[in-house]
Every structure is written in structure tokens, then in C-alpha cells.
Design a protein around this motif. Structure first.
Motif, PDB file in Angstrom:
ATOM      1  N   MET A  70       1.053  -1.339   0.094  1.00 56.36           N
ATOM      2  CA  MET A  70      -0.093   0.025   0.481  1.00 56.36           C
ATOM      3  C   MET A  70       0.867   1.249   0.198  1.00 56.36           C
ATOM      4  O   MET A  70       1.773   1.523   1.080  1.00 56.36           O
ATOM      5  N   SER A  71       0.066   2.524  -0.710  1.00 55.75           N
ATOM      6  CA  SER A  71       1.445   3.463  -0.851  1.00 55.75           C
ATOM      7  C   SER A  71       0.695   4.388  -1.027  1.00 55.75           C
ATOM      8  O   SER A  71      -0.267   4.916  -1.146  1.00 55.75           O
ATOM      9  N   ALA A  72       1.754   4.873   0.307  1.00 53.94           N
ATOM     10  CA  ALA A  72       0.594   6.600   0.661  1.00 53.94           C
ATOM     11  C   ALA A  72       0.511   7.771  -0.792  1.00 53.94           C
ATOM     12  O   ALA A  72       0.212   8.645  -0.849  1.00 53.94           O
ATOM     13  N   ALA A  73       1.071   7.125  -1.754  1.00 51.07           N
ATOM     14  CA  ALA A  73       1.664   7.977  -2.985  1.00 51.07           C
ATOM     15  C   ALA A  73       0.123   8.011  -3.372  1.00 51.07           C
ATOM     16  O   ALA A  73      -0.685   9.042  -3.881  1.00 51.07           O
ATOM     17  N   HIS A  74      -0.671   7.235  -3.441  1.00 48.66           N
ATOM     18  CA  HIS A  74      -1.579   7.164  -4.068  1.00 48.66           C
ATOM     19  C   HIS A  74      -3.313   7.322  -3.081  1.00 48.66           C
ATOM     20  O   HIS A  74      -4.343   7.086  -3.384  1.00 48.66           O
ATOM     21  N   PHE A  84       7.163  12.926  14.270  1.00 48.31           N
ATOM     22  CA  PHE A  84       7.096  14.654  14.643  1.00 48.31           C
ATOM     23  C   PHE A  84       6.593  14.681  12.961  1.00 48.31           C
ATOM     24  O   PHE A  84       5.481  15.199  12.765  1.00 48.31           O
ATOM     25  N   ALA A  85       6.341  13.584  11.936  1.00 43.29           N
ATOM     26  CA  ALA A  85       5.701  13.722  10.166  1.00 43.29           C
ATOM     27  C   ALA A  85       4.900  12.942  10.653  1.00 43.29           C
ATOM     28  O   ALA A  85       3.503  14.125  10.436  1.00 43.29           O
ATOM     29  N   ASP A 102       3.167  13.818   1.610  1.00 45.01           N
ATOM     30  CA  ASP A 102       4.127  14.580   0.980  1.00 45.01           C
ATOM     31  C   ASP A 102       4.655  12.937   3.291  1.00 45.01           C
ATOM     32  O   ASP A 102       5.779  12.868   2.794  1.00 45.01           O
ATOM     33  N   LEU A 103       4.215  13.913   3.906  1.00 48.63           N
ATOM     34  CA  LEU A 103       4.973  13.708   5.656  1.00 48.63           C
ATOM     35  C   LEU A 103       4.536  12.579   6.215  1.00 48.63           C
ATOM     36  O   LEU A 103       5.662  11.498   6.160  1.00 48.63           O
ATOM     37  N   VAL A 104       3.736  11.703   5.354  1.00 49.40           N
ATOM     38  CA  VAL A 104       2.706  10.236   5.682  1.00 49.40           C
ATOM     39  C   VAL A 104       3.938   9.811   4.792  1.00 49.40           C
ATOM     40  O   VAL A 104       4.828   8.967   5.406  1.00 49.40           O
ATOM     41  N   LYS A 105       4.444  10.152   3.158  1.00 45.46           N
ATOM     42  CA  LYS A 105       5.180   8.926   3.117  1.00 45.46           C
ATOM     43  C   LYS A 105       6.734   9.043   3.867  1.00 45.46           C
ATOM     44  O   LYS A 105       7.231   8.257   3.852  1.00 45.46           O
ATOM     45  N   ARG A 117       9.380   6.621   5.151  1.00 47.34           N
ATOM     46  CA  ARG A 117      10.408   5.659   4.862  1.00 47.34           C
ATOM     47  C   ARG A 117      11.328   5.511   6.414  1.00 47.34           C
ATOM     48  O   ARG A 117      12.028   4.617   6.473  1.00 47.34           O
ATOM     49  N   GLU A 118      10.857   6.051   7.366  1.00 45.20           N
ATOM     50  CA  GLU A 118      11.704   6.377   8.871  1.00 45.20           C
ATOM     51  C   GLU A 118      11.367   4.284   9.318  1.00 45.20           C
ATOM     52  O   GLU A 118      11.505   4.062  10.159  1.00 45.20           O
TER      53      GLU A 118
END
Lengths: 318, 318
Positions: B1-5, B235-236, B287-290, B294-295
């Protein structure tokens, strides 16, 4: 020096106490001075504070936490540590934390929704100077900072955690916060017995005073038996302190106290003199001080400062 | 599942997320249920509580602490512990403590002198039901109880003390309390840049969310590197959460949210949509979720729940 010969007058401690009183007063002043320095340092403008704490909040916290006062509670922490044979100053983080809790409670108690006081220690109360919102937050900030100081400034981690547990229990809903709530409830459902009154004082002031002794004892290396004696001493002088407070409200002057007097009677509040009369209240305070001093036998000559302090508490005139 | 979509619509999470969403929702509900049980137990009528806590204070604390809500912060504590390979439930004392801090902050923020809110989660706010004095004390009681829970319910004393330091720092004058003060100050000196706005959110919500992750990670046995990643994730998503909140205030319905909407605009408050517009705000949240996800790479498959949660945060409609 014996508590049995406690004079009824309210002149300053240095002239009232027998041998050693001047020495005690000097020691007290020295500790008070050290406490001021430590409180100031714990609330100083570090780079983080400068960056993250808005100026009005910063000033508001410092206004109430550095506003002087007798520093009775932190002095007790240091003297308890000293009674156990340790350097009093090594208990300073607990002294600072406890005093922060005391200061936050005064800010919140003075709020219009609570006791609605405009004057404290001869100065306008926090919300009068900074507004209610900032005063609420300053209280919250001090309360939280107290636990941060305990968690970060005490080198022995096990003792630090025990102090966190002590302080949270004494200051929390079963302790000071519960006592303040009971005190407010007494405005609509008046207290009718001395037992009820003492239960309120036990929570509102007794728990925190006993905690001062316990934390100081812990950090001074007290045995379990010593800790128990220190706590009992704390409860006894806590009650004696409250009786002295009630007596000052009846007899003291507004000018000396830096706050309104006769307020209890005007508010129809239950007090010791109200239940027992002035003379019997004074006797009860004297008995409590004697009881407190008996708890100190365990400490030998090292308990002397605490014994002196017990007398000081009921002799103060402000 | 991608946050980009990430879809722009605001339908419930279970229908929006792709594979694993149902499973995640179930896991979330299970944790929420366990949190309710633990919160209830931490605020239950023990013999001491029955004896020392006045009934109105007891009810007032429980009214706000057990009033439901998403339990996002304690869920994060548990998921962080789980991401490190530990049983999520062994981090429950930290989850309970953090949620108590969150609940106290809502009680105090809602007070007339602060944000003056009458409605919270579809119910009258604490001071509307119990009066201002009790509400102030309920907040103080919860704040203090949080530290008591940390000090007494975590078996590893060193970790317990680290959690006390984490929470006190995140919730204190350099953190949440400072953020609330800055937010209030912004009512008279409006925020004019996005950087200033983010600095307020960083303290007001970000610090506590990052603390949730750090405490959960600590108790789950995280490495220093993992702790740092978890904090950055916190924080994100904290910022993403705030943007989502601002968007809900613009677009949500008062009925669904259980509180007034359009309040920010009416109060002239700085918001993300106000600075960036609705679309760019939504992109920033994505963007913040992506960035948050990544973290989580460091945690491998075990980071999946936290990844799902990051998406859930900006998809919620209440």
C-alpha cells in the motif's frame, strides 16, 4: 530546647527559641538561599527554553516559583537528608521538585474559579499579572517540570524513580489535589466534625509535607524505620502548621501576612479555632510538635534541626 | 500500500485502504479495547481512591479520561513497542500515562479562560458538567496520575525513569504547554509564516506524538537508531495529523466531528489551508506520511501497522 515550654506569643523565632536558635535561623537562611539559587537554575533561560517557551509563560512561571516565601517544604527535604547524615544539598533536586509542586498548587488555587485570591505573599497573584490562561499553563508547566527535575537531576536512578512515585502519590488525586477538591466541596456541604477537617488537611497539606521528609530521607540513605518516622513527623508538623495558619488568620495582620486575614471566618470555613477555640488550638499545635519531635529520637543529635524547625512552624508570625 | 496514491475523499479507512486494511482496522480496534480496559483500571475505585478522592473529582476525571475518542496516542505507544518485536501490551503503562496527559490537556484547553469550548467528542466539556474548579483539578489530577503510573507500573526501573523524563519533557513548558501558550499568544499576535505555524504544532502536538513512539520503542527494546527513526516518524505524522485536522475544520461536518467546525476561520486562526490552500495542504500531508513511512524501513515487516496508521491518520473523517 523543649516544645513543652512553647510561649504563646508570636514574636520572631530568633528571640523566642532557647539556645541554638540563632544558629538554627542562620542554617535556615543558608538553606533558603541555596534553594533560591537551585530554583532559579531549574527555571533558567537555557537555549531550549529560550527557543521553545513563549516569554509570557516563562515570566509567569518564574514570577510564582521565584517569588520568595518561606521555602518550608524544600527546607524539610534538605533537613531530612541531613538528619540521615548526608549532605543536605545532594537532596536539592527533590527539594526543587517539591517546591515546584507547591508553587503550581498556589497558582491554581488562587484562580477565580477556585479560591479567587488577588494577593499572595504581598504581591498580585499570577492570574492578576499574566491573565488566567497563562496562569493555568504556568501551573501545568511547573507541575510537569517537577517530575522532569526528579527524573533528570538525581544520579541514583532507583531512588529517583521512588521519588517520582512518592511525589505523584502525595500531590495527586488521593493527596493534595483530592484535598483541594474536598476543601472546595466543603463550601457547599460544610465540615461539621474535627475528624473531617483533619482529613482535608491530611490530603491538602499533610501528604506533601510528609513527602518532603520521605524524599529527603530516601536521598539521605534512611532506613525503612527512619523513613516511617520521618513521614509521621511530617504529618504531625503538617497539622501543627495548619492550626498555626488558622490562628494567624484569626489573630495575624494582613500587612504582615501579605494576604487577606479573617477570610476563613468571613467564608464560613471550618477552622481549628472554630472547633476548639484559640487556646485549645494552640495546645493541640504544641502537642503535635512534641509528637513530631519524639519521632526524631531515632536520629540522635542529627535530628536537632528538624526539631528546631517544628518549633519554628508554630511560632512564625507570617 | 502506497501513501502516494492517497485518495482525496474522506470515507472511512476500511473501505479506502488497500490490502490489509481490514486486518489493520481489527488490530486497531483490539488495541483500542485493551486501552479502554487499562485506562479504566488505572482510574478505578481502589480502597485508597474511595477513601481519599471526593466523588465529584473522581467522576470528573473518569468522564474525560474514559470518554472514548480515537486513542491515537496510546495506540502509537503500543504499535511502536510491537514494531520492535515486543508484545504491544507490555508498553501499556506508558500508553495509559500518555493518554492521561492528552486528556488533561483537553480539559484545560477547553476552559473558558483558554479555548472556551462547550463540546468535545459530541459531549459537553468537563467544566460544563462539573464546573470550572473541578475541571481544573481533574486536569491536575490526571497530569499527576500519569507520572504515578509510569513510576509504579513499569517493571524495568531504568526504562520507567527514562519514560518519566521523556513524557515530562514532551508535555512540559518546552513542549505541549509551551505550544498551547504560543497558540494563545497567536490570538493577539497572529502567525504570519508557515514556519511559525509549524513551530507551534511541533510543540503542541508533535512532541507528545513523538514521545508516544519513543516510550513505546524504549519499552519494546529499540536501539538508539530505531528510537531516532520512531521519533522522526512521530513528528511527521504529528504534522500530517494537524493538517488533516485543519482540513476537517474546513470541510468536515460538526455532526461527525462532535465539535464545532469552521471555528479556525471564524477565529482568524492560522491554518495550513489558509497558507497553502486545500489541495496543497493535502499534498503536504501525503508527503509527510510518505516521509514517516520511510522511517519505518528499519523495522521491516514489523513496521507495517505503523505504516497503516500513518495513512489512517490523514484519511479519518472524525
Amino acid at each position: 530546647m523543649s516544645a513543652a515550654h512553647l510561649p504563646a506569643s508570636q514574636s520572631p523565632v530568633a528571640t523566642n527559641l532557647s539556645g541554638g536558635a540563632v544558629e538554627f535561623t542562620q542554617h535556615l537562611r543558608e538553606l533558603q538561599k541555596q534553594i533560591e539559587v537551585a530554583m532559579d537554575a531549574a527555571l533558567s533561560a537555557t537555549p531550549d527554553v529560550t527557543r521553545f517557551v513563549p516569554p509570557s509563560l516563562f515570566e509567569s512561571l518564574r514570577y510564582s516559583a521565584l517569588g520568595g516565601g518561606k521555602r518550608l517544604r524544600p527546607v524539610l527535604v534538605l533537613l531530612a537528608s541531613e538528619a540521615c547524615g548526608a549532605d543536605p544539598l545532594q537532596a536539592m533536586p527533590a527539594a526543587v521538585a517539591l517546591e515546584m509542586i507547591h508553587c503550581y498548587s498556589l497558582i491554581h488555587d488562587d484562580l477565580p474559579a477556585m479560591d479567587d485570591d488577588d494577593l499572595r505573599r504581598g504581591r498580585p497573584t499570577n492570574h492578576i499579572v499574566y491573565g488566567e490562561a497563562t496562569a493555568i499553563l504556568a501551573g501545568d508547566g511547573l507541575l510537569t517540570r517537577a517530575f522532569e527535575v526528579l527524573a533528570t537531576e538525581i544520579s541514583n536512578k532507583e531512588l529517583a524513580l521512588a521519588c517520582v512515585a512518592d511525589l505523584a502519590s502525595a500531590a495527586g488525586w488521593c493527596g493534595m489535589v483530592g484535598g483541594q477538591a474536598a476543601d472546595l466541596a466543603a463550601e457547599t456541604t460544610p465540615v461539621t466534625t474535627l475528624v473531617e477537617l483533619e482529613q482535608i488537611h491530611h490530603r491538602k497539606t499533610g501528604r506533601l509535607l510528609a513527602c518532603a521528609l520521605t524524599m529527603g530521607g530516601r536521598l539521605g540513605g534512611a532506613s525503612v524505620q527512619q523513613l516511617e518516622s520521618l513521614a509521621r513527623y511530617g504529618f504531625a508538623i503538617g497539622l501543627a502548621f495548619q492550626i498555626a495558619d488558622d490562628l494567624l488568620d484569626v489573630e495575624g495582620s494582613s500587612e504582615k501576612l501579605g494576604k487577606q486575614t479573617q477570610k476563613d471566618a468571613q467564608a464560613g470555613k471550618a477552622t481549628y479555632p472554630g472547633f476548639l477555640g484559640v487556646e485549645a488550638s494552640r495546645e493541640r499545635a504544641t502537642d503535635l510538635v512534641k509528637q513530631a519531635c519524639r519521632e526524631l529520637e531515632l536520629f540522635g543529635p542529627r535530628g536537632q534541626w528538624l526539631s528546631d524547625l517544628a518549633l519554628y512552624i508554630i511560632e512564625r508570625d507570617h
